[in-house]
Design a protein around this motif. Structure first.
Motif, PDB file in Angstrom:
ATOM      1  N   GLY A  16      61.221   0.034  20.530  1.00  0.00           N
ATOM      2  CA  GLY A  16      61.266  -0.329  19.117  1.00  0.00           C
ATOM      3  C   GLY A  16      62.015  -1.622  18.874  1.00  0.00           C
ATOM      4  N   GLN A  17      63.042  -1.878  19.666  1.00  0.00           N
ATOM      5  CA  GLN A  17      63.830  -3.096  19.518  1.00  0.00           C
ATOM      6  C   GLN A  17      63.034  -4.327  19.950  1.00  0.00           C
ATOM      7  OE1 GLN A  17      67.507  -2.992  21.709  1.00  0.00           O
ATOM      8  NE2 GLN A  17      67.942  -5.163  21.367  1.00  0.00           N
ATOM      9  N   PHE A  18      62.260  -4.186  21.024  1.00  0.00           N
ATOM     10  CA  PHE A  18      61.531  -5.331  21.555  1.00  0.00           C
ATOM     11  C   PHE A  18      60.104  -5.439  21.038  1.00  0.00           C
ATOM     12  CE2 PHE A  18      65.015  -4.828  24.526  1.00  0.00           C
ATOM     13  CZ  PHE A  18      65.383  -6.147  24.780  1.00  0.00           C
ATOM     14  N   ARG A  19      59.630  -4.402  20.368  1.00  0.00           N
ATOM     15  CA  ARG A  19      58.277  -4.418  19.804  1.00  0.00           C
ATOM     16  C   ARG A  19      58.355  -3.931  18.355  1.00  0.00           C
ATOM     17  NH1 ARG A  19      54.192  -1.365  23.721  1.00  0.00           N
ATOM     18  NH2 ARG A  19      52.691  -2.569  22.507  1.00  0.00           N
ATOM     19  N   PRO A  20      58.851  -4.771  17.453  1.00  0.00           N
ATOM     20  CA  PRO A  20      59.038  -4.363  16.054  1.00  0.00           C
ATOM     21  C   PRO A  20      57.746  -3.825  15.439  1.00  0.00           C
ATOM     22  CG  PRO A  20      60.021  -6.516  16.473  1.00  0.00           C
ATOM     23  CD  PRO A  20      59.230  -6.170  17.695  1.00  0.00           C
ATOM     24  N   GLY A  21      57.854  -2.672  14.795  1.00  0.00           N
ATOM     25  CA  GLY A  21      56.697  -2.069  14.128  1.00  0.00           C
ATOM     26  C   GLY A  21      55.798  -1.267  15.045  1.00  0.00           C
ATOM     27  N   HIS A  22      56.073  -1.299  16.348  1.00  0.00           N
ATOM     28  CA  HIS A  22      55.200  -0.621  17.311  1.00  0.00           C
ATOM     29  C   HIS A  22      55.062   0.865  17.008  1.00  0.00           C
ATOM     30  CE1 HIS A  22      53.430   0.679  21.084  1.00  0.00           C
ATOM     31  NE2 HIS A  22      54.489   1.441  21.345  1.00  0.00           N
ATOM     32  N   PHE A  23      56.182   1.528  16.771  1.00  0.00           N
ATOM     33  CA  PHE A  23      56.119   2.979  16.595  1.00  0.00           C
ATOM     34  C   PHE A  23      55.578   3.386  15.230  1.00  0.00           C
ATOM     35  CE2 PHE A  23      59.281   3.014  20.157  1.00  0.00           C
ATOM     36  CZ  PHE A  23      58.430   3.633  21.067  1.00  0.00           C
ATOM     37  N   ASP A  24      55.648   2.506  14.242  1.00  0.00           N
ATOM     38  CA  ASP A  24      54.935   2.770  12.991  1.00  0.00           C
ATOM     39  C   ASP A  24      53.430   2.812  13.262  1.00  0.00           C
ATOM     40  OD1 ASP A  24      57.025   3.091  11.191  1.00  0.00           O
ATOM     41  OD2 ASP A  24      57.153   0.954  10.726  1.00  0.00           O
ATOM     42  N   GLY A  25      52.961   1.875  14.108  1.00  0.00           N
ATOM     43  CA  GLY A  25      51.542   1.843  14.468  1.00  0.00           C
ATOM     44  C   GLY A  25      51.133   3.057  15.268  1.00  0.00           C
ATOM     45  N   VAL A  26      51.990   3.464  16.215  1.00  0.00           N
ATOM     46  CA  VAL A  26      51.716   4.666  17.011  1.00  0.00           C
ATOM     47  C   VAL A  26      51.667   5.892  16.101  1.00  0.00           C
ATOM     48  CG1 VAL A  26      52.662   6.232  18.755  1.00  0.00           C
ATOM     49  CG2 VAL A  26      52.691   3.763  19.157  1.00  0.00           C
ATOM     50  N   GLY A  27      52.665   6.028  15.227  1.00  0.00           N
ATOM     51  CA  GLY A  27      52.700   7.164  14.316  1.00  0.00           C
ATOM     52  C   GLY A  27      51.482   7.210  13.411  1.00  0.00           C
ATOM     53  N   THR A  28      51.075   6.032  12.936  1.00  0.00           N
ATOM     54  CA  THR A  28      49.918   5.957  12.036  1.00  0.00           C
ATOM     55  C   THR A  28      48.658   6.479  12.702  1.00  0.00           C
ATOM     56  OG1 THR A  28      50.843   4.054  10.846  1.00  0.00           O
ATOM     57  CG2 THR A  28      48.473   4.407  10.664  1.00  0.00           C
ATOM     58  N   VAL A  29      48.372   5.978  13.920  1.00  0.00           N
ATOM     59  CA  VAL A  29      47.110   6.351  14.566  1.00  0.00           C
ATOM     60  C   VAL A  29      47.152   7.782  15.111  1.00  0.00           C
ATOM     61  CG1 VAL A  29      47.591   5.513  16.920  1.00  0.00           C
ATOM     62  CG2 VAL A  29      45.251   5.479  16.019  1.00  0.00           C
ATOM     63  N   VAL A  30      48.287   8.213  15.661  1.00  0.00           N
ATOM     64  CA  VAL A  30      48.361   9.576  16.197  1.00  0.00           C
ATOM     65  C   VAL A  30      48.232  10.587  15.069  1.00  0.00           C
ATOM     66  CG1 VAL A  30      49.859  11.252  17.344  1.00  0.00           C
ATOM     67  CG2 VAL A  30      49.646   8.950  18.270  1.00  0.00           C
ATOM     68  N   LYS A  31      48.880  10.328  13.941  1.00  0.00           N
ATOM     69  CA  LYS A  31      48.767  11.228  12.794  1.00  0.00           C
ATOM     70  C   LYS A  31      47.308  11.324  12.336  1.00  0.00           C
ATOM     71  CE  LYS A  31      50.734  11.859   8.128  1.00  0.00           C
ATOM     72  NZ  LYS A  31      49.717  11.298   7.236  1.00  0.00           N
ATOM     73  N   ARG A  32      46.622  10.200  12.257  1.00  0.00           N
ATOM     74  CA  ARG A  32      45.225  10.208  11.830  1.00  0.00           C
ATOM     75  C   ARG A  32      44.338  10.947  12.828  1.00  0.00           C
ATOM     76  NH1 ARG A  32      43.352   5.812   7.895  1.00  0.00           N
ATOM     77  NH2 ARG A  32      45.284   5.176   6.872  1.00  0.00           N
TER      78      ARG A  32
END
Length: 282
Positions: free
Chosen positions: A120-136
């Motif tokens: 998360g520190q080195f890839r800002p926003g990465h886990f928001d993207g992961v959460g978005t697609v996995v939830k969908r």
């Protein structure tokens, strides 16, 4: 073998075969399948009546546009690899529009700080993207069990938090890291490495295996300094981060506690290809 590129068609079909007595296993992937992915699929086939594999390169989890454009897309090869295991697997290979319904918007999540560390520190926003697609994907497929590789351990904790927060009725199954003969963790990104680069990248696993030994007797600081020195000796490898953290909250270990399970995490650039790995230290 059934292949769907639209969720409506997938849902229509699943509605005819899913019952309370039939468990559905789900393996979400971004394609460029390797033996690690296939091991997840085999695990699902062994333990579920129905298995769905998604093949979707999710744009919202890439903070680097070049990384997204260079990510390998090999759907026909992926289909052949899945066929070699079983023709009973259902493949869902949607377009971006089918997943995001014409609006590629990233949801924002609070994962209690898990999303701000390491990746998360080195890839800002990465886990928001992961959460978005996995939830969908979970909302579309509605799996009983979902299978993920241990290599992405931080992502696994994020997904478990997502499932708990949104009360998604799915079991998250963790499967061991699958490795190349030289120990390199299998990754779709490995396809971008030359044979010489793969040989050099073997240092990643070699290093964290040695870390596991050193962790028994040495301090975290001395281990971290040793790891940095290892990668300074190979010009084509650039250490992005190395961290020893607890397995529950991923908090960096400063002083070892005998009642805590720890894990080493590492991210390394092999020229322009970014690779991660992890190992349990207990």
């Amino acid at each position: 073998m059934l292949i769907f590129d639209k969720k409506l068609h997938l849902l229509t079909y699943l509605s005819t075969i899913v019952s309370d007595k039939a468990s559905l296993g789900f393996v979400p992937t971004m394609g460029a399948l390797h033996l690690g992915h296939l091991s997840l699929i085999k695990e699902s086939l062994l333990n579920n009546e129905i298995t769905v594999v998604s093949v979707f390169v999710n744009p919202t989890q890439f903070n680097n546009p070049n990384d997204l454009s260079n990510y390998p897309r090999t759907l026909e090869k992926d289909i052949d690899k899945i066929k070699s295991i079983s023709c009973k697997v259902i493949i869902y290979a949607p377009t971006v529009d089918d997943i995001y319904e014409g609006k590629t918007i990233t949801e924002h999540f609070n994962f209690d700080g898990l999303e701000k560390l390491m990746e998360g520190q080195f890839r800002p926003g990465h886990f928001d993207g992961v959460g978005t697609v996995v939830k969908r994907l979970f909302e579309i497929v509605k799996p009983t069990n979902a299978y993920f590789g241990e290599k992405d351990f931080q992502q696994l904790l994020i997904i478990k938090k997502l499932v708990k927060t949104f009360r998604i009725p799915v079991n998250i199954i963790i499967c061991p890291v699958f490795r190349e003969p030289n120990g390199l963790a299998m990754s779709s990104r490995n396809e971008r490495l030359s044979s010489d680069e793969k040989n050099e990248a073997a240092l990643i696993y070699k290093t964290i295996k040695e870390v596991k030994i050193k962790f028994k007797t040495e301090s975290v600081l001395s281990i971290s300094n040793w790891v940095e020195k290892q990668f300074k000796t190979v010009p084509n490898l650039k250490l992005e981060y190395f961290e020893i953290a607890d397995e529950t909250f991923l908090l960096p270990c400063k002083r070892k506690n005998k009642n805590t399970n720890y894990r080493a995490f590492i991210a390394v650039y092999v020229n322009n290809v970014r690779l991660i790995d992890t190992i349990s230290l207990n």
